[in-house]
Design a protein around this motif. Structure first.
Motif, PDB file in Angstrom:
ATOM      1  N   ILE A   1       0.841  -1.123   0.088  1.00  0.00           N
ATOM      2  CA  ILE A   1       0.087   0.061  -0.079  1.00  0.00           C
ATOM      3  C   ILE A   1       0.851   1.282  -0.164  1.00  0.00           C
ATOM      4  N   ASN A   2       0.168   2.308  -0.499  1.00  0.00           N
ATOM      5  CA  ASN A   2       0.792   3.492  -0.454  1.00  0.00           C
ATOM      6  C   ASN A   2       0.056   4.607   0.416  1.00  0.00           C
ATOM      7  N   ILE A   3       0.722   5.422   1.248  1.00  0.00           N
ATOM      8  CA  ILE A   3      -0.128   6.461   1.870  1.00  0.00           C
ATOM      9  C   ILE A   3       1.271   7.489   1.940  1.00  0.00           C
ATOM     10  N   ASP A   4       0.862   8.340   0.830  1.00  0.00           N
ATOM     11  CA  ASP A   4       2.036   9.327   0.449  1.00  0.00           C
ATOM     12  C   ASP A   4       1.415  10.907   1.023  1.00  0.00           C
ATOM     13  N   ARG A   5       2.626  11.211   1.500  1.00  0.00           N
ATOM     14  CA  ARG A   5       2.531  12.559   2.349  1.00  0.00           C
ATOM     15  C   ARG A   5       3.792  13.322   2.591  1.00  0.00           C
ATOM     16  N   PRO A   6       4.054  14.608   2.759  1.00  0.00           N
ATOM     17  CA  PRO A   6       5.553  15.280   2.988  1.00  0.00           C
ATOM     18  C   PRO A   6       5.805  14.471   4.431  1.00  0.00           C
ATOM     19  N   PHE A   7       7.063  14.536   4.597  1.00  0.00           N
ATOM     20  CA  PHE A   7       7.515  13.937   6.013  1.00  0.00           C
ATOM     21  C   PHE A   7       6.859  14.325   6.992  1.00  0.00           C
ATOM     22  N   LEU A   8       7.020  15.799   7.062  1.00  0.00           N
ATOM     23  CA  LEU A   8       6.491  16.331   8.389  1.00  0.00           C
ATOM     24  C   LEU A   8       5.040  16.327   8.636  1.00  0.00           C
ATOM     25  N   GLU A   9       4.118  15.735   7.686  1.00  0.00           N
ATOM     26  CA  GLU A   9       2.985  15.862   7.850  1.00  0.00           C
ATOM     27  C   GLU A   9       2.658  14.166   8.086  1.00  0.00           C
ATOM     28  N   LEU A  10       3.690  13.459   8.134  1.00  0.00           N
ATOM     29  CA  LEU A  10       3.251  11.801   7.964  1.00  0.00           C
ATOM     30  C   LEU A  10       2.797  11.499   9.606  1.00  0.00           C
ATOM     31  N   THR A  11       1.881  10.850   9.749  1.00  0.00           N
ATOM     32  CA  THR A  11       1.392  10.489  11.144  1.00  0.00           C
ATOM     33  C   THR A  11       1.844   9.255  11.468  1.00  0.00           C
ATOM     34  N   GLU A  12       1.923   8.626  12.570  1.00  0.00           N
ATOM     35  CA  GLU A  12       2.366   7.628  13.046  1.00  0.00           C
ATOM     36  C   GLU A  12       1.569   6.402  12.342  1.00  0.00           C
ATOM     37  N   GLU A  13       0.281   6.678  12.406  1.00  0.00           N
ATOM     38  CA  GLU A  13      -0.502   5.689  11.457  1.00  0.00           C
ATOM     39  C   GLU A  13      -0.124   5.449  10.082  1.00  0.00           C
ATOM     40  N   ASP A  14       0.179   6.304   9.458  1.00  0.00           N
ATOM     41  CA  ASP A  14       0.587   6.608   8.097  1.00  0.00           C
ATOM     42  C   ASP A  14       1.792   5.383   8.021  1.00  0.00           C
ATOM     43  N   TRP A  15       2.818   5.900   8.743  1.00  0.00           N
ATOM     44  CA  TRP A  15       4.071   4.787   8.943  1.00  0.00           C
ATOM     45  C   TRP A  15       3.942   3.718   9.165  1.00  0.00           C
ATOM     46  N   ARG A  16       3.007   3.313  10.437  1.00  0.00           N
ATOM     47  CA  ARG A  16       2.897   1.971  10.778  1.00  0.00           C
ATOM     48  C   ARG A  16       1.731   1.171   9.537  1.00  0.00           C
ATOM     49  N   SER A  17       1.025   1.618   9.011  1.00  0.00           N
ATOM     50  CA  SER A  17       0.255   0.952   8.271  1.00  0.00           C
ATOM     51  C   SER A  17       1.124   0.576   6.863  1.00  0.00           C
ATOM     52  N   VAL A  18       1.797   1.406   6.458  1.00  0.00           N
ATOM     53  CA  VAL A  18       2.663   1.064   5.275  1.00  0.00           C
ATOM     54  C   VAL A  18       3.665   0.064   5.559  1.00  0.00           C
TER      55      VAL A  18
END
Length: 246
Positions: free
Chosen positions: A88-105
């Motif tokens: 899966i992809n969840i693309d966002r700028p690094f400073l806007e990336l949430t912990e959930e975005d990180w963990r899900s991917v």
């Protein structure tokens, strides 16, 4: 197809590139079992149209992965081929990336292949044969904006490939298949390739001057699971028309 035919398991095997990989393995004579996460209708269509076995599993949930593996072993036998394709992809700028975005991917793209391969590997070793193909991405080698979670997951998958190739040798071969730009609906929408100027800009970066097809990727998979690659393990095979040449 009878139970005596070899079994292949493909994660994310009912859509996009994964469906092409499932179809190719089916054509090579494998009983092909495709794991899917949530689109049951697409899974049922794939099973009906292409003769696939389908099983639901959430690759981002270790308990779901291991339960699916137990079901496969009990009901369908030991895989001779495992293709870890789902991602899966969840693309966002690094400073806007949430912990959930990180963990899900990371959970889906990296931990999923870890848990599934670990669940199947003992049986594959006992059977005396097996091939694992992890489907990577060029962003695992070259960074891009707004995709630190995805790039990290695919870089980790490449190192997972190499470590497993060491630890499961000589019985099980493990390689990483890395597609370049491949013509799927998701890619067309994501990169706006239906716009002539956008497509032309992409083609200008590819020496072969075309975007790859899912069959190009399936051809590479056929090589990696077949006898012509019997001395190949721990390697990355980049199928990208020469776009990156790493």
């Amino acid at each position: 197809m009878t139970r005596t035919a070899p079994l292949a398991v493909v994660t994310g095997g009912t859509r996009g590139i994964g469906l092409s990989l499932s179809r190719r393995l089916r054509g090579l004579g494998y009983r092909t079992l495709a794991l899917y996460r949530s689109d049951k209708d697409a899974a049922l269509r794939a099973a009906d149209e292409h003769g696939l076995i389908t099983v639901q599993a959430d690759l981002g949930d270790s308990a779901s992965v291991r339960a699916a593996a137990r079901h496969v072993l009990a009901e369908h036998g030991v895989p001779e081929v495992l293709v870890n394709n789902a991602g899966i992809n969840i693309d966002r700028p690094f400073l806007e990336l949430t912990e959930e975005d990180w963990r899900s991917v990371l959970d889906t793209n990296l931990s999923g292949p870890f848990h599934l391969t670990q669940a199947f590997a003992p049986a594959m070793l006992d059977a005396g044969t097996g091939t694992v193909v992890n489907v990577g991405a060029t962003t695992g080698l070259r960074p891009r904006n707004n995709g630190v979670n995805y790039a990290a997951s695919k870089a980790g998958l490449l190192q997972l490939t190499k470590c497993l190739a060491l630890e499961l040798a000589p019985t099980v071969r493990v390689n990483c298949l890395i597609p370049g730009m491949t013509e799927t609906q998701e890619l067309v929408e994501r990169f706006r390739l239906d716009e002539p100027e956008r497509r032309a800009a992409v083609l200008a970066e590819i020496p072969q001057r075309r975007i790859g097809t899912p069959d190009d990727i399936a051809d590479a998979l056929e090589y990696l699971v077949g006898p012509l690659s019997r001395y190949v393990t721990g390697q990355k095979l980049i199928v990208d028309g020469g776009q990156f040449m790493w």
